[in-house]
Design a protein around this motif. Structure first.
Motif, mmCIF file in Angstrom:
data_model
loop_
_atom_site.group_PDB
_atom_site.id
_atom_site.type_symbol
_atom_site.label_atom_id
_atom_site.label_comp_id
_atom_site.label_asym_id
_atom_site.label_seq_id
_atom_site.Cartn_x
_atom_site.Cartn_y
_atom_site.Cartn_z
ATOM 1 N N GLY A 347 0.795 -1.217 0.000
ATOM 2 C CA GLY A 347 0.000 0.000 0.000
ATOM 3 C C GLY A 347 0.826 1.266 0.000
ATOM 4 N N ARG A 348 2.055 1.199 -0.475
ATOM 5 C CA ARG A 348 2.962 2.353 -0.451
ATOM 6 C C ARG A 348 3.370 2.789 -1.856
ATOM 7 N N ALA A 349 2.611 2.352 -2.866
ATOM 8 C CA ALA A 349 2.947 2.745 -4.232
ATOM 9 C C ALA A 349 2.766 4.241 -4.453
ATOM 10 N N GLY A 354 5.261 11.069 -7.030
ATOM 11 C CA GLY A 354 5.982 12.339 -7.145
ATOM 12 C C GLY A 354 7.403 12.175 -7.649
ATOM 13 N N PRO A 355 8.225 11.305 -7.028
ATOM 14 C CA PRO A 355 9.589 11.114 -7.527
ATOM 15 C C PRO A 355 9.640 10.608 -8.967
ATOM 16 N N TYR A 356 8.689 9.765 -9.359
ATOM 17 C CA TYR A 356 8.663 9.300 -10.742
ATOM 18 C C TYR A 356 8.432 10.459 -11.703
ATOM 19 N N ILE A 357 7.494 11.336 -11.365
ATOM 20 C CA ILE A 357 7.217 12.474 -12.245
ATOM 21 C C ILE A 357 8.439 13.376 -12.347
ATOM 22 N N LYS A 358 9.086 13.627 -11.226
ATOM 23 C CA LYS A 358 10.243 14.529 -11.225
ATOM 24 C C LYS A 358 11.438 13.945 -11.970
ATOM 25 N N THR A 359 11.508 12.621 -12.072
ATOM 26 C CA THR A 359 12.652 11.982 -12.724
ATOM 27 C C THR A 359 12.337 11.566 -14.155
ATOM 28 N N LEU A 360 11.182 10.966 -14.374
ATOM 29 C CA LEU A 360 10.877 10.399 -15.691
ATOM 30 C C LEU A 360 10.488 11.463 -16.706
ATOM 31 N N VAL A 361 9.868 12.544 -16.269
ATOM 32 C CA VAL A 361 9.527 13.614 -17.228
ATOM 33 C C VAL A 361 10.792 14.248 -17.807
ATOM 34 N N SER A 422 17.424 14.434 -9.755
ATOM 35 C CA SER A 422 16.310 13.912 -8.947
ATOM 36 C C SER A 422 16.376 12.405 -8.753
ATOM 37 N N ALA A 423 17.347 11.738 -9.366
ATOM 38 C CA ALA A 423 17.454 10.281 -9.242
ATOM 39 C C ALA A 423 17.680 9.815 -7.808
ATOM 40 N N PRO A 424 18.543 10.479 -6.982
ATOM 41 C CA PRO A 424 18.704 10.020 -5.592
ATOM 42 C C PRO A 424 17.403 10.070 -4.795
ATOM 43 N N ALA A 425 16.582 11.104 -5.009
ATOM 44 C CA ALA A 425 15.306 11.176 -4.303
ATOM 45 C C ALA A 425 14.374 10.045 -4.726
ATOM 46 N N MET A 426 14.420 9.668 -6.013
ATOM 47 C CA MET A 426 13.594 8.550 -6.475
ATOM 48 C C MET A 426 14.078 7.240 -5.868
ATOM 49 N N ALA A 427 15.395 7.063 -5.754
ATOM 50 C CA ALA A 427 15.936 5.853 -5.133
ATOM 51 C C ALA A 427 15.539 5.762 -3.662
ATOM 52 N N GLU A 428 15.556 6.889 -2.967
ATOM 53 C CA GLU A 428 15.149 6.887 -1.561
ATOM 54 C C GLU A 428 13.657 6.568 -1.420
ATOM 55 N N ALA A 429 12.841 7.143 -2.309
ATOM 56 C CA ALA A 429 11.405 6.846 -2.281
ATOM 57 C C ALA A 429 11.150 5.375 -2.599
#
Length: 441
Positions: A347-349, A354-361, A422-429
């Motif tokens: 339940g944590r998807a 947010g991190p996906y949007i900031k990195t993948l866009v 923004s990749a480190p923030a996505m890895a942490e998320a």
């Protein structure tokens, strides 16, 4: 011999407890197991109502044929660990045999068209029986080299044995000469689509059931540790042989459907390029999952048909995508999807949105910018003399002007910088989303 663990040789019988341990358990028939197949069948039924043009139906036919072909190749590579560079041979000879049956008027006039792929499958299986009798004795690099040699040998024979392969022009037939099937003569592409879709469901279900049999289970064991499978009393060679023959049968079915859909086969249907393409398709989708080749076939067919209409260098993008998949996503597209199963169960998807949007866009902007650079440079180099106007992403501009190239370079570099930032923030998320306590270890 005290203190030494006794191991059973392949010639010794297996003890009853080990024989029971390696036996594949039957999969109970439940609504949860049947639901994906029901939804898949309904999806295939409604697709022609969504995409009604003949070109779209032709693309869907090609997609279904590629799915069957890729699933048959996955029986070798994904389940049995056999890297083959000549799998297109079995699809090709099965298709050629079906075309010859089409041209055999006395027989084809008494045969309903829907049963024709069975003969292609039997012919592909017969060839697999012959080649598999010696090629499956070895695995790894030796098997791959044998498959490469056999593939090149038969591809060369397609130019020499003109009576069967038709030489450089190939062999053509007419599917409408067959016996009508409940009044359907398969004059229209929509009728061929439903025939292909029916065979897709039948073939996919049979290949899935094969993967649940003892032979299919042992193919995974032989793939991972053939020595241990031998000590348990199973012959790794015969397990590979059975998987090889089954894969040849379903590849022949794909060839028969190809003959029905296009009514012509040439040397291209069994050469090394086609074998390499199906390898690419299977790796792109993911060899570790049954539905991986399905995803790979869908994506590759769209790239081959739709993207090729938009750019002349579409194969470059497919190659870059394949290399990136092998290097960074070895599980393929299916592996990327299954990576998110745990965050959804926990339940944590939502932590990843947010991190996906900031990195993948920004990453998408980088990819589009890099593609724009290559398209502009390609147009500058290969356009006719005096033709400097080009259209890219629905925007028309002068390719010889430095401004469009500069904008494309800035987009590629800027998108890469933002994505990397923004990749480190996505890895942490990602770490938090995969930990029940929110990242506490």
């Amino acid at each position: 011999m005290s203190g030494i663990e006794q191991k059973y040789t392949p010639t010794q019988p297996r003890p009853p407890q080990e024989r029971t341990a390696v036996r594949a358990r039957p999969v109970p028939l439940t609504m949860a197991n049947a639901m994906p197949w029901i939804l898949g069948g309904l999806f295939l039924l409604v697709m022609p109502f969504i995409f009604q043009s003949n070109s779209a139906i032709t693309i869907m036919n090609q997609m279904a044929i590629t799915i069957i072909f890729a699933l048959s190749y996955n029986m070798l590579l994904g389940q049995g660990g056999m890297l083959s560079f000549g799998h297109a041979v079995y699809m090709g000879v099965g298709g050629f045999f079906c075309v010859h049956i089409m041209n055999w008027d006395d027989v084809f006039a008494m045969m309903p068209l829907p049963v024709l792929p069975i003969f292609g499958g039997l012919f592909g299986m017969g060839l697999a029986l012959i080649i598999g009798s010696f090629s499956t004795r070895r695995a790894g690099t030796i098997f791959a080299m044998i498959s490469l040699g056999v593939g090149e040998l038969i591809a060369s024979c397609s130019v020499i044995i003109v009576a069967f392969f038709g030489g450089e022009e190939g062999v053509s037939g007419d599917r409408t000469y067959g016996l009508p099937f409940f009044g359907v003569e398969f004059l229209h592409q929509i009728e061929v689509y439903y025939l292909t879709a029916a065979w897709l469901m039948i073939s996919a279900l049979l290949m899935y059931l094969f993967s649940r049999t003892p032979v299919g289970r042992m193919a995974n064991a032989v793939r991972d540790n053939p020595e241990r499978a031998e000590f348990l009393g199973y012959s790794a060679r015969w397990v590979r042989f059975y998987s090889f023959v089954a894969a040849g049968f379903f590849a022949g079915i794909a060839g028969g459907l190809f003959a029905i859909n296009y009514e012509i086969l040439t040397e291209e249907n069994l050469n090394l390029v086609t074998s390499g393409q199906i390898l690419l398709v299977t790796f792109l989708g993911g060899v570790g999952f049954f539905f991986g080749p399905i995803l790979g076939a869908i994506v590759f067919t769209l790239l081959q048909t739709v993207l090729s209409l938009q750019t002349e260098i579409w194969q470059l993008y497919v190659g870059v995508l394949f290399v990136a998949t092998v290097m960074y996503f070895p599980g393929g597209l299916a592996g990327v999807l299954m990576m998110h199963a745990l965050p959804f169960r926990l339940g944590r998807a939502g932590l990843l949105v947010g991190p996906y949007i900031k990195t993948l866009v920004p990453a998408a902007i980088c990819a589009l910018g890099a593609a724009s650079v290559m398209e502009i440079l390609f147009h500058m180099r290969h356009a006719a003399l005096g033709e400097s106007e080009m259209t890219l992403f629905w925007v028309q501009f002068d390719s010889h002007s430095p401004l469009p190239l500069a904008i494309a370079v800035i987009a590629a570099v800027g998108g890469f910088w933002l994505a990397r930032r923004s990749a480190p923030a996505m890895a942490e998320a990602w770490h938090h989303a995969n930990t029940p306590q929110g990242g506490a270890s």
